[in-house]
Design an enzyme around this catalytic site. Structure first.
Site, PDB file in Angstrom:
ATOM      1  N   GLU A 142       0.855  -1.185   0.000  1.00  0.00           N
ATOM      2  CA  GLU A 142       0.000   0.000   0.000  1.00  0.00           C
ATOM      3  C   GLU A 142       0.887   1.230   0.000  1.00  0.00           C
ATOM      4  OE1 GLU A 142      -3.956  -0.199   2.201  1.00  0.00           O
ATOM      5  OE2 GLU A 142      -2.817  -1.724   3.241  1.00  0.00           O
TER       6      GLU A 142
ATOM      7  N   ARG B 214      -0.786   8.732   9.324  1.00  0.00           N
ATOM      8  CA  ARG B 214      -0.658   7.286   9.550  1.00  0.00           C
ATOM      9  C   ARG B 214      -0.236   6.548   8.285  1.00  0.00           C
ATOM     10  NH1 ARG B 214      -4.470   2.869   8.895  1.00  0.00           N
ATOM     11  NH2 ARG B 214      -5.934   4.415   8.100  1.00  0.00           N
TER      12      ARG B 214
ATOM     13  N   ARG C  91      -0.453   8.891   1.859  1.00  0.00           N
ATOM     14  CA  ARG C  91      -1.813   9.414   1.650  1.00  0.00           C
ATOM     15  C   ARG C  91      -1.940  10.923   1.662  1.00  0.00           C
ATOM     16  NH1 ARG C  91      -5.204   5.085   5.134  1.00  0.00           N
ATOM     17  NH2 ARG C  91      -4.656   3.440   3.679  1.00  0.00           N
TER      18      ARG C  91
ATOM     19  N   HIS D  62      -8.615   9.653   3.078  1.00  0.00           N
ATOM     20  CA  HIS D  62      -8.206   8.564   2.187  1.00  0.00           C
ATOM     21  C   HIS D  62      -8.387   9.068   0.755  1.00  0.00           C
ATOM     22  CE1 HIS D  62      -7.795   4.723   0.237  1.00  0.00           C
ATOM     23  NE2 HIS D  62      -7.518   4.150   1.395  1.00  0.00           N
TER      24      HIS D  62
ATOM     25  N   HIS E 236     -11.074   9.815   6.787  1.00  0.00           N
ATOM     26  CA  HIS E 236     -10.894   8.373   6.955  1.00  0.00           C
ATOM     27  C   HIS E 236     -10.384   8.007   8.341  1.00  0.00           C
ATOM     28  CE1 HIS E 236     -10.047   4.299   5.633  1.00  0.00           C
ATOM     29  NE2 HIS E 236      -8.764   4.414   5.959  1.00  0.00           N
TER      30      HIS E 236
HETATM   31  P1  FAD Z   1     -13.947   0.833  15.995  1.00  0.00           P
HETATM   32  O1  FAD Z   1     -13.686  -0.398  15.272  1.00  0.00           O
HETATM   33  O2  FAD Z   1     -14.491   1.966  15.228  1.00  0.00           O
HETATM   34  O3  FAD Z   1     -14.937   0.522  17.189  1.00  0.00           O
HETATM   35  C1  FAD Z   1     -15.510   1.569  17.926  1.00  0.00           C
HETATM   36  C2  FAD Z   1     -16.606   1.009  18.805  1.00  0.00           C
HETATM   37  O4  FAD Z   1     -17.021   1.986  19.754  1.00  0.00           O
HETATM   38  C3  FAD Z   1     -17.857   0.604  18.052  1.00  0.00           C
HETATM   39  O5  FAD Z   1     -18.305  -0.615  18.595  1.00  0.00           O
HETATM   40  C4  FAD Z   1     -18.852   1.718  18.383  1.00  0.00           C
HETATM   41  O6  FAD Z   1     -20.195   1.333  18.321  1.00  0.00           O
HETATM   42  C5  FAD Z   1     -18.435   2.032  19.808  1.00  0.00           C
HETATM   43  N1  FAD Z   1     -18.818   3.357  20.291  1.00  0.00           N
HETATM   44  C6  FAD Z   1     -18.484   4.560  19.763  1.00  0.00           C
HETATM   45  N2  FAD Z   1     -19.014   5.545  20.518  1.00  0.00           N
HETATM   46  C7  FAD Z   1     -19.703   4.959  21.533  1.00  0.00           C
HETATM   47  C8  FAD Z   1     -20.478   5.442  22.619  1.00  0.00           C
HETATM   48  N3  FAD Z   1     -20.693   6.739  22.842  1.00  0.00           N
HETATM   49  N4  FAD Z   1     -21.048   4.530  23.459  1.00  0.00           N
HETATM   50  C9  FAD Z   1     -20.888   3.193  23.257  1.00  0.00           C
HETATM   51  N5  FAD Z   1     -20.161   2.697  22.242  1.00  0.00           N
HETATM   52  C10 FAD Z   1     -19.576   3.567  21.393  1.00  0.00           C
HETATM   53  N6  FAD Z   1      -6.902   0.247   9.199  1.00  0.00           N
HETATM   54  C11 FAD Z   1      -5.935  -0.642   8.896  1.00  0.00           C
HETATM   55  O7  FAD Z   1      -4.973  -0.799   9.656  1.00  0.00           O
HETATM   56  N7  FAD Z   1      -6.030  -1.390   7.765  1.00  0.00           N
HETATM   57  C12 FAD Z   1      -7.061  -1.260   6.886  1.00  0.00           C
HETATM   58  O8  FAD Z   1      -7.120  -1.965   5.893  1.00  0.00           O
HETATM   59  C13 FAD Z   1      -8.062  -0.309   7.176  1.00  0.00           C
HETATM   60  N8  FAD Z   1      -9.082  -0.115   6.313  1.00  0.00           N
HETATM   61  C14 FAD Z   1     -10.087   0.732   6.668  1.00  0.00           C
HETATM   62  C15 FAD Z   1     -11.186   0.865   5.818  1.00  0.00           C
HETATM   63  C16 FAD Z   1     -12.261   1.651   6.190  1.00  0.00           C
HETATM   64  C17 FAD Z   1     -13.440   1.794   5.272  1.00  0.00           C
HETATM   65  C18 FAD Z   1     -12.228   2.334   7.431  1.00  0.00           C
HETATM   66  C19 FAD Z   1     -13.380   3.181   7.864  1.00  0.00           C
HETATM   67  C20 FAD Z   1     -11.124   2.236   8.261  1.00  0.00           C
HETATM   68  C21 FAD Z   1     -10.051   1.443   7.886  1.00  0.00           C
HETATM   69  N9  FAD Z   1      -8.934   1.310   8.701  1.00  0.00           N
HETATM   70  C22 FAD Z   1      -7.957   0.421   8.379  1.00  0.00           C
HETATM   71  C23 FAD Z   1      -8.891   1.946  10.010  1.00  0.00           C
HETATM   72  C24 FAD Z   1      -9.287   0.925  11.083  1.00  0.00           C
HETATM   73  O9  FAD Z   1     -10.323   0.115  10.586  1.00  0.00           O
HETATM   74  C25 FAD Z   1      -9.752   1.586  12.363  1.00  0.00           C
HETATM   75  O10 FAD Z   1      -8.870   2.596  12.742  1.00  0.00           O
HETATM   76  C26 FAD Z   1      -9.850   0.554  13.476  1.00  0.00           C
HETATM   77  O11 FAD Z   1     -10.663  -0.506  13.066  1.00  0.00           O
HETATM   78  C27 FAD Z   1     -10.412   1.199  14.727  1.00  0.00           C
HETATM   79  O12 FAD Z   1     -10.699   0.198  15.662  1.00  0.00           O
HETATM   80  P2  FAD Z   1     -11.270   0.626  17.080  1.00  0.00           P
HETATM   81  O13 FAD Z   1     -11.504  -0.633  17.833  1.00  0.00           O
HETATM   82  O14 FAD Z   1     -10.401   1.657  17.661  1.00  0.00           O
HETATM   83  O15 FAD Z   1     -12.651   1.366  16.753  1.00  0.00           O
HETATM   84  C1  SIN Z   2      -7.241   0.698   2.522  1.00  0.00           C
HETATM   85  O1  SIN Z   2      -7.523  -0.478   2.346  1.00  0.00           O
HETATM   86  O2  SIN Z   2      -6.891   1.472   1.631  1.00  0.00           O
HETATM   87  C2  SIN Z   2      -7.319   1.238   3.908  1.00  0.00           C
HETATM   88  C3  SIN Z   2      -6.095   0.911   4.622  1.00  0.00           C
HETATM   89  C4  SIN Z   2      -5.951   1.775   5.842  1.00  0.00           C
HETATM   90  O3  SIN Z   2      -6.734   2.662   6.095  1.00  0.00           O
HETATM   91  O4  SIN Z   2      -4.969   1.533   6.558  1.00  0.00           O
END
Ligand code: FAD
Ligand code: SIN
Length: 517
Positions: free
Chosen positions: A117, A379, A283, A236, A344
């Site tokens: 990537e 990032r 990015r 993104h 993103h």
């Molecule tokens: P999340 O997975 O967002 O979980 C947050 C949780 O908190 C959810 O369950 C939500 O309901 C809960 N929550 C929020 N507010 C409250 C509240 N007030 N009360 C109760 N619950 C609450 N990263 C990579 O490293 N590789 C990738 O390929 C990649 N691709 C991505 C593609 C997309 C489309 C997106 C959007 C992001 C991508 N990212 C990627 C980034 C990565 O997915 C996220 O940064 C990571 O998953 C965040 O995980 P988390 O557990 O911190 O939060």
């Molecule tokens: C992607 O698949 O392009 C997202 C990867 C990332 O956000 O780290």
């Protein structure tokens, strides 16, 4: 209603669930409550596409190269010790989720099929087709079923942290609203872990789902925890251009890793005018270049040209993207895919140390809501899932090293349900959310300037007055949180006096990656 638990985890994405599993494995007598505001699957995690960056087989030169790529992408604002820790912990942490059932694609030689990537100098990204996040989320949700000590409460909204009445530097739990009934709950806990994810919904176009409203960061800020680096919002480069779709569908950077290139409306590649790394530059550079091209052509998007990727490999490697394209009559081997940058990822957030500890005692933050220092000013792709795994482990080690001798608490049965109807307060809240989205897109987007940031702050004050008139509901707090996050981004932007990574203010001299016309 009052509830007591040993560990209170807010959020059921990769950060929250990983932490829960680790504690439950070693402390089966302790009660663990995971609370989430939507269903247990909904999270940024489930939408992750590209994968997880990792050095799997210990090698000093491979560590060095992942370390260097992370620092270069972060414009050297990263904490070098945190980058080192993360890079070197990757294989152990990934080994763990593989042992819990996560499966990553392998090649014909039974080796992991690592992909590339933007910003990576070598292939080091593990993935499960183009639905890596869903694979991880499913694995974790499946794994927690093994632990009777973990309870998940869905459709409960955390609206504030509870501080000790006499020691305001200590967290003792959080308040929640049952979204369906609007009934309030207070949960008291020995350790509180904020894992609430990102803030994408503060912008008009975002790849983040509706839950990503920055609640955890806003709550922590209200409680007095240190918040940092909020000016570094990652856009993104390649979200599918599709008006009115929220969230925007992502076209993974891995597609560019497989050979796709960015072209303008005349079909001409343009990225080499901006970076020697072309379409696979970090990015920040790609998103700014696209924005510049769009302005030049007065266009609403540019295109991703995937026609050089054989359709059989495209279908095999990116089935999710392939089906999405087909659903809107785009054949990736024939047609160009219209793409546009979209909010993103937030690089900043709740400041933590290497143990995920916040500046408030007994409060931890893990995942996207945390600012560990890993990402610096931008990032590196696929470092975020890795960060969540590494710091879930760090926080688990630290938070369980100092548990009180108090007898474990048992959780009462609490029922939650999906809320059914929209109230007028919800509709009004959505109208205000749109105003915040427009404000942030206009005043705190990819390219900023000081006058516009200042007028954004003024406009936000007017919007905040409207929020105070909203009828009390969880929606009111959610909108307040969005406005709080908007304020944090705008004010952090004003404070930054030098363009770094994702932050680009045209009033500041000598930007590092000057845009060439
Ligand atoms: P999340 O997975 O967002 O979980 C947050 C949780 O908190 C959810 O369950 C939500 O309901 C809960 N929550 C929020 N507010 C409250 C509240 N007030 N009360 C109760 N619950 C609450 N990263 C990579 O490293 N590789 C990738 O390929 C990649 N691709 C991505 C593609 C997309 C489309 C997106 C959007 C992001 C991508 N990212 C990627 C980034 C990565 O997915 C996220 O940064 C990571 O998953 C965040 O995980 P988390 O557990 O911190 O939060
Ligand atoms: C992607 O698949 O392009 C997202 C990867 C990332 O956000 O780290």
């Amino acid at each position: 209603m009052k509830i007591r638990t040993d560990f209170l985890i807010i959020g059921s994405g990769i950060a929250g669930l990983t932490y829960a599993i680790k504690v439950a494995t070693d402390f089966p007598d302790k009660s663990i409550l995971v609370v989430t505001k939507s269903n247990e699957l909904e999270s940024n995690t489930r939408y992750a596409q590209g994968g997880i960056a990792a050095v799997l087989i210990p090698s000093e030169s491979d560590y060095q190269s992942h370390y260097q790529d992370t620092l270069i992408a972060g414009d050297f604002l990263n904490s070098s010790s945190i980058v080192d820790l993360t890079v070197k912990s990757a294989s152990a942490r990934i080994g763990e989720i593989i042992s819990w059932g996560a499966s990553f694609d392998k090649n014909g030689h039974s080796l992991y099929d690592l992909c590339l990537e933007g910003g990576h100098s070598q292939k080091r990204i593990l993935h499960h087709k183009d639905i890596t996040g869903l694979e991880i989320q499913r694995t974790l949700l499946n794994k927690i079923k093994e632990f009777p000590s973990i309870k998940i409460l869905t459709h409960f909204f955390a609206n504030d942290l509870i501080l000790h009445p006499r020691h305001s530097d200590t967290c003792i739990g959080a308040q929640f609203i049952n979204i369906a009934t609007e009934k309030e709950y207070k949960v008291f806990s020995e350790k509180t872990i904020v894992c609430t994810g990102g803030i994408g919904q503060v912008y008009k176009n975002t790849t983040n789902p509706l839950i990503a409203t920055g609640d955890g960061i806003a709550m922590a800020a209200r409680a007095g925890a240190a918040i940092e680096s909020m000016e570094f919002v990652q856009f993104h480069p390649t979200a599918l251009f599709s008006k009115g779709e929220n969230p925007s569908f992502l076209i993974s950077e891995a597609v560019r890793g497989a050979g796709a290139i960015l072209v303008n409306h005349k079909g001409n590649p343009f990225m080499n005018n901006y970076s020697g790394l072309g379409s696979l530059a970090p990015r920040d550079i790609v998103a700014r270049a696209i924005e510049h091209e769009m302005k030049k052509e007065q266009a609403e998007h540019v295109y991703l040209d995937c026609t050089n990727i054989p359709i059989a490999s495209f279908r095999n490697d990116f089935p999710n993207i392939y089906y999405k394209c087909r659903s809107i009559n785009i054949e990736p081997d024939r047609d160009l895919i219209p793409v546009v940058p979209a909010a993103h990822y937030l690089c900043g957030g709740i400041k933590t140390d290497q143990w995920g500890q916040c500046t408030i005692k007994n409060l931890y933050a893990i995942g996207e809501c945390a600012s560990t220092g890993l990402h610096g000013a931008n990032r590196l792709a696929s470092n975020s899932l890795l960060e969540a795994l590494v710091f879930a482990h760090q926080a688990y080690v630290h938070s369980t090293a100092s548990l009180s001798k108090a007898s474990p608490s048992t959780l009462p049965e609490i029922h939650s349900e999906k809320p059914e109807k929209l109230t007028t307060a919800d509709i009004e809240a959505d109208r205000i959310k749109s105003s915040i989205n427009s404000l942030m897109t206009d005043h705190a987007g990819i390219v900023r300037n000081t006058g516009s940031i200042l007028s954004g702050i003024k406009e936000l004050d007017t919007i905040s007055e409207e929020i105070s008139l909203l009828k009390s509901s969880y929606k009111k707090t959610e909108i307040l949180n969005l406005a709080g996050i908007a304020g944090l981004i705008l004010r952090a932007s004003l404070q930054r006096k030098e363009n770094k990574g994702l932050y680009y203010n045209t009033d500041l001299i000598q930007p590092k990656h000057k845009i060439r016309a």
